[in-house]
Design a protein around this motif. Structure first.
Motif: not given
Length: 249
Positions: A133-151
């Motif tokens: 917070k404040g500096s916007d220094r990245v501590v943990s790199l980005a991740k994509l989260s989602a729900i996958l539904r298959l049939k």
């Protein structure tokens, strides 16, 4: 009372006792007694020392023992008191950095999946990274989260899901690479309940995969591709007859 205030009070009392003892040389019981009386009276140390000299004198008039040593001890007390009060101030403890989650919206938030006889959708997509917070220094790199539904939409084939791979594609149709040492975004169907789909059967998988920092830049990411690998086999149903009789025991 803080430690420095308490220590200063002790030093002032001891110094007052030494100085009062130097000024009033008659009838004293020695330096230790003068210091003790000085602590008892603090800055007003001369009062208990006067009382001691009058009520309980011990040395003969004119005796002068350890004057130089007393002056040296008094000077040391003054130096200690000055150092504690005007010396280098204690630095405050460093404040721990505040870490917060920074979220990015994915538009559209739902993607439809159709790969042969397997259909479905990817829902609740969001990208998140952790920053200071404040500096916007990245501590943990980005991740994509989602729900996958298959049939499995087939009526006569069973599907065994092997794996799913995500590809992040830019405006030129080129894949956006992940940073070094980051894992390839892969969906693994590990359990028996999720990797095999009979006709009409569905499965739901939670996705949490690495997302390239380059794709966070505005206008860079144009498409997300999901490559599904699965194996089909004929689905058969057989009826087996068991002749039985019921007898009373």
């Amino acid at each position: 009372m803080s430690f420095i205030m308490f220590a200063t009070w002790l030093l002032v009392g001891a110094l007052a006792g030494v100085l009062a003892g130097l000024v009033m040389k008659r009838g004293g019981h020695g330096l230790k007694a003068d210091i003790f009386l000085g602590l008892a009276g603090s800055i007003g140390a001369v009062i208990p020392i006067i009382v001691q000299r009058v009520v309980w004198p011990t040395e003969r008039l004119g005796q002068d023992k350890g004057t130089i040593w007393k002056w040296g001890f008094g000077a040391a007390l003054v130096a200690a008191m000055l150092w504690m009060n005007i010396g280098p101030a204690q630095q405050p403890a460093a404040t721990a950095a505040v870490i917060e989650d920074k979220s990015y919206t994915v538009t559209p938030p739902t993607l439809h999946v159709k790969a042969g006889i397997v259909t479905g959708e990817v829902v609740d997509m969001k990208v998140m990274e952790r920053v200071e917070k404040g500096s916007d220094r990245v501590v943990s790199l980005a991740k994509l989260s989602a729900i996958l539904r298959l049939k499995n939409t087939s009526t006569n084939q069973t599907v065994r899901l092997v794996t799913g791979k995500l590809r992040y594609v830019d405006g030129k149709g080129q894949p956006i690479k992940l940073e070094d040492a980051r894992a390839e975004p892969t969906v693994k169907f590990a359990s028996a309940s999720s990797d095999r789909l009979d006709p009409g059967q569905e499965t739901t998988e939670a996705m949490d995969v690495d997302f390239p920092a380059e794709a966070l830049k505005a206008g860079t990411l144009k498409e997300i591709r999901l490559e599904l690998a699965y194996i089909t086999s004929p689905y058969r149903e057989e009826t087996v007859h068991f002749p039985v009789t019921i007898g009373r025991q």
